[in-house]
Write a protein that holds these residues in place. Structure first.
Motif, PDB file in Angstrom:
ATOM      1  N   MET A  71       1.990   6.929  -4.686  1.00 22.39           N
ATOM      2  CA  MET A  71       3.102   7.368  -3.836  1.00 22.39           C
ATOM      3  C   MET A  71       3.281   6.139  -2.852  1.00 22.39           C
ATOM      4  O   MET A  71       2.572   5.494  -2.420  1.00 22.39           O
ATOM      5  N   ARG A  72       4.722   6.169  -2.477  1.00 23.87           N
ATOM      6  CA  ARG A  72       5.074   5.366  -1.499  1.00 23.87           C
ATOM      7  C   ARG A  72       4.900   5.616   0.070  1.00 23.87           C
ATOM      8  O   ARG A  72       5.551   6.443   0.319  1.00 23.87           O
ATOM      9  N   ASP A  77      13.780   5.476   6.556  1.00 28.45           N
ATOM     10  CA  ASP A  77      14.643   4.930   5.948  1.00 28.45           C
ATOM     11  C   ASP A  77      14.245   4.358   4.447  1.00 28.45           C
ATOM     12  O   ASP A  77      14.929   3.774   3.720  1.00 28.45           O
ATOM     13  N   GLY A  78      13.149   4.610   4.046  1.00 28.28           N
ATOM     14  CA  GLY A  78      12.636   4.367   2.672  1.00 28.28           C
ATOM     15  C   GLY A  78      12.000   2.955   2.544  1.00 28.28           C
ATOM     16  O   GLY A  78      11.764   2.502   1.455  1.00 28.28           O
ATOM     17  N   THR A  79      11.965   2.345   3.669  1.00 30.68           N
ATOM     18  CA  THR A  79      11.199   1.046   3.769  1.00 30.68           C
ATOM     19  C   THR A  79      10.090   0.823   4.646  1.00 30.68           C
ATOM     20  O   THR A  79       9.922   1.615   5.382  1.00 30.68           O
ATOM     21  N   PRO A  85       1.279  -3.451   1.604  1.00 28.84           N
ATOM     22  CA  PRO A  85       2.147  -2.869   0.556  1.00 28.84           C
ATOM     23  C   PRO A  85       2.493  -1.565   0.589  1.00 28.84           C
ATOM     24  O   PRO A  85       2.095  -0.790   1.749  1.00 28.84           O
ATOM     25  N   GLU A  86       3.369  -1.158   0.032  1.00 22.71           N
ATOM     26  CA  GLU A  86       4.125   0.120   0.136  1.00 22.71           C
ATOM     27  C   GLU A  86       3.411   1.324  -0.515  1.00 22.71           C
ATOM     28  O   GLU A  86       2.968   2.335   0.055  1.00 22.71           O
ATOM     29  N   SER A  93      -6.317  -0.328   0.542  1.00 20.70           N
ATOM     30  CA  SER A  93      -7.033  -1.489   0.007  1.00 20.70           C
ATOM     31  C   SER A  93      -6.797  -2.667   1.120  1.00 20.70           C
ATOM     32  O   SER A  93      -7.775  -3.379   1.500  1.00 20.70           O
ATOM     33  N   GLU A  94      -5.914  -2.955   1.443  1.00 18.09           N
ATOM     34  CA  GLU A  94      -5.449  -4.018   2.162  1.00 18.09           C
ATOM     35  C   GLU A  94      -5.863  -3.918   3.563  1.00 18.09           C
ATOM     36  O   GLU A  94      -6.599  -4.946   4.258  1.00 18.09           O
ATOM     37  N   LEU A  95      -5.900  -2.545   4.151  1.00 19.21           N
ATOM     38  CA  LEU A  95      -6.469  -2.307   5.369  1.00 19.21           C
ATOM     39  C   LEU A  95      -8.000  -2.631   5.487  1.00 19.21           C
ATOM     40  O   LEU A  95      -8.361  -3.306   6.491  1.00 19.21           O
TER      41      LEU A  95
END
Length: 718
Positions: A71-72, A77-79, A85-86, A93-95
């Motif tokens: 899921m994004r 605003d969808g961004t 990563p979205e 994982s990046e956190l």
């Protein structure tokens, strides 16, 4: 079960003497929050959550009905505006890559197959095996048969917490514009979906700490693993409150109400239900409800009674237009019809509007899916949570709701503004405009709504009374309590979980019966050919070795050992088959034991997940009797017990002897059953069907007796 929160639950000066909240009856806890804000629609929630999780220092704990790794996690605003990563799994994982002190835990309901088409397949593979070791995923199945873990909570460092109706999953993102067609509303498979409305609440301070206690208790129940409370360290610590979010409320008490079903002899917690009734009892002019379901008839009766007492009281109820799923249509839709019939019978339905929202853009007119669980009483009470106004949510599923009781003029003004935002969103009007119309109508909501100009957003009357439901599935799809009486079972035996076993046995008998019928009507059901096939397999010189190899290989891939035993007896006959099955099962247990011993507890936990703790505690006494009792009364699947026993370094001799002793009763009964199944397949006469049913009953009684004795032994030596 957690009945009393740790520490003080609210400062005395936060609570008025005439407060609605009663600890232990309609709320679990009333805790102070420095800040609180409703987050209307998933875009607002996902954006705020993303900001807060970026600022996490020690722990992020996510509890949900569903979690989707792809899921994004994007804002309104969808961004995204950061460099992370979205998608959820990649973001988490990046956190943890960037912060070596951060530990993320996800508790996901181990869902029913009924919902498999709505959810991500193989969540453990996506969210556990493919993420760093400091991200733990547990599939929570410690709930009554047929119930669901329905809470939707995220707690960050015990400093900020989110709770409401929104899961971190697919087909949730939308913003308050709810365009009829929006290219940003796309699920991970690339499919578009309709507009979606839901609400979450964010709180901090003591309220966040209490929610942290709640999720740690849920983790303990699911995994048998105690999580430590994050240590407070204000030196250089970041405030995880989302920087871009201005709170709607400050310095106020937050009530936390739960539904916890009766299980393992514990009483049910029904704070959610009681608070619904108490809130309606305070209504003067306006009841505003947003809810996915509407089936609780006692609530309808309470509402009708209050409307008779207060002739000026009006109720606006916003729901989905209908339910496309068969089970929901035959349970929830019928329940909604009955709910409204209660109001009609009480002659108050003319002051109740049951409506659903629609959006129109460029000639496209679509209904908006209402998934929110919101209740507003006048300008004094605001409730946001996970609990639907359904029977399931009052005693069957686990739920968590947050409620604010306005005490000052400023709080009442903020609460009224939020209510007007919610209603205004559905009719395309700014909250200030709606308030002006309400003032002009002297607080009469329907008069104010009728005076509004038409927009692209409208509320349409629901016409359920015109829908014919041929069959009620309410007792299955919307039960008010577990399908078996756990309290009665607790009085009858040391373990209150024997009724689920009976249910499973009945289901198994039904499945076998259906399989036999399907086999008899299949083009390959010639008994002579089947017999020849079985004889040819058993006569093969390598057959015994192949069977034993199948047991060992099946154990390595978690294939059900019961199926292999039944197949072996069917091919080789009763006693030869039983000997081969016993040999194969024991060697399979030994092989997977050695695998577990080789990889160790840490690696095994990473592969299997946090529920390994429950199995490890079950075999903490490394003796023959303990291993045998676990085989008789399993705490986990066959292979998982083997792996954990090896990783825990149970003495190999004790393990093998205990396994043989524990498997012996089951092997014997399955041998008898397999023989009857084989005869039924070839010639299903009434006598053989009766004999098979009798053997199942005897088998069940024998196992219950063994379980009773084993549990009494465990209790005596615990």
């Amino acid at each position: 079960m957690m009945d009393e929160p740790v520490g003080t639950c609210a400062r005395r000066d936060d609570l008025e003497t005439d407060t609605l909240f009663e600890k232990g009856r309609n709320v679990w806890c009333v805790a102070h929050a420095d800040r609180a804000a409703p987050l209307i629609d998933a875009g607002a929630y996902f954006g705020a959550l993303r900001e807060a999780m970026i600022r996490a220092e020690k722990t992020i704990t996510i509890v949900g009905w569903d979690i989707d790794s792809q899921m994004r996690l994007v804002g309104e605003d969808g961004t995204v505006e950061d460099d992370l990563p979205e998608t959820l799994a990649a973001f988490l994982s990046e956190l943890v890559h960037r912060n070596e002190d951060l530990h993320v835990r996800l508790l996901l309901w181990d869902y029913s197959v009924i919902f498999s088409l709505e959810r991500e397949l193989a969540p453990r593979l996506r969210l556990f095996w493919t993420t760093p070791s400091r991200i733990d995923l547990c599939l929570d199945d410690e709930i009554p048969l047929g119930a669901s873990q329905h809470q939707k909570i995220v707690v960050i460092d015990d400093k900020v917490a989110f709770s409401g109706g929104l899961d971190l999953t697919r087909r949730r993102w939308d913003n308050s514009t709810h365009k009829a067609s929006d290219d940003r509303r796309v699920d991970p498979s690339g499919s578009t979906y309709a507009p979606f409305h839901d609400v979450q609440m964010v709180v901090d301070g003591e309220a966040a700490q209490r929610l942290g206690e709640l999720v740690r208790e849920r983790w303990l129940i699911a995994t048998d693993e105690t999580l430590e409370k994050p240590q407070a360290d204000d030196t250089g610590a970041q405030d995880p409150w989302p920087p871009s979010l201005a709170p709607d409320f400050t310095d106020l008490p937050i009530a936390i109400s739960r539904t916890v079903p009766s299980q393992h002899g514990s009483p049910a917690v029904t704070e959610v239900e009681k608070l619904w009734y108490d809130m309606v009892g305070r209504a003067q002019r306006l009841v505003y409800i947003e809810n996915q379901y509407l089936t609780v008839q006692p609530f309808a009766e309470k509402l009708a009674q209050r409307m008779k007492e207060k002739p000026e009281l009006q109720a606006l109820i916003v729901v989905p237009e209908t339910y496309p799923e068969l089970l929901a249509k035959a349970s929830m839709l019928e329940g909604r019809q009955r709910f409204m019939q209660v109001l009609r019978n009480a002659d108050v339905a003319d002051r109740v509007r049951l409506v659903y929202p629609r959006a129109e853009d460029d000639g496209v007119n679509v209904p908006i899916m209402v998934h929110a669980k919101v209740m507003v009483i006048d300008d004094t009470l605001l409730r946001i949570g996970s609990a639907n106004l359904s029977n399931r949510s009052i005693g069957f599923d686990s739920e968590c709701d947050l409620t604010i009781e306005a005490r000052s003029d400023a709080e009442r003004e903020s609460l009224a503004h939020i209510r007007n935002r919610l209603i205004g969103e559905h009719v395309g009007i700014a909250p200030e405009v709606l308030q002006q119309e309400l003032d002009a109508a002297d607080g009469a909501l329907f008069t104010a709504l009728d005076a509004l100009p038409e927009t692209r957003r409208t509320l349409h009357p629901v016409r359920d009374e015109e829908i014919d439901i041929p069959m009620s599935l309410g007792p299955i799809g919307d039960p008010p309590e577990p399908l078996y009486d756990l309290k009665a079972a607790a009085r009858a035996a040391p373990d209150p979980r024997w009724w689920p076993t009976i249910v499973r046995v009945c289901i198994a008998v039904g499945v076998i019966g259906l399989a036999i019928l399907a086999w008899r009507h299949s083009p390959v059901s010639d008994p002579q050919k089947v017999g020849e096939l079985f004889r040819s397999l058993s006569a093969h010189p390598w057959a015994p070795a192949l069977v034993i190899g199948a047991f060992i290989g099946g154990g390595l891939v978690f294939f059900p050992v019961t199926v292999l035993i039944l197949a072996t007896v069917a091919v080789f006959g009763s006693w030869v088959g039983m000997l081969l099955a016993a040999t194969g099962a024991t060697l399979s247990a030994a092989a997977t034991y050695l695998v577990g011993r080789g990889i160790g507890q840490r690696t095994l936990r990473r592969i299997v997940g946090p529920r390994i703790s429950r199995v490890r505690h079950g075999i903490s006494d490394h003796g023959i009797i303990t291993i045998a009792s676990i085989r008789l009364v399993p705490v986990a699947p066959f292979t998982l017990v083997n792996l954990v026993a090896g990783a825990a370094r149970v003495r190999f001799f004790d393990y093998v002897i205990g396994t043989l002793l524990g498997l012996a009763p089951g092997l014997l009964t399955m041998t008898l059953l397999a023989q009857q199944v084989s005869q039924l397949i070839n010639e299903p006469t009434a006598g053989r069907i009766a004999l098979f049913a009798g053997l199942v009953v005897v088998w069940g009684a024998f196992l219950f007796a063994l379980q009773f004795l084993v549990r009494r032994f465990r209790q005596a030596h615990s």
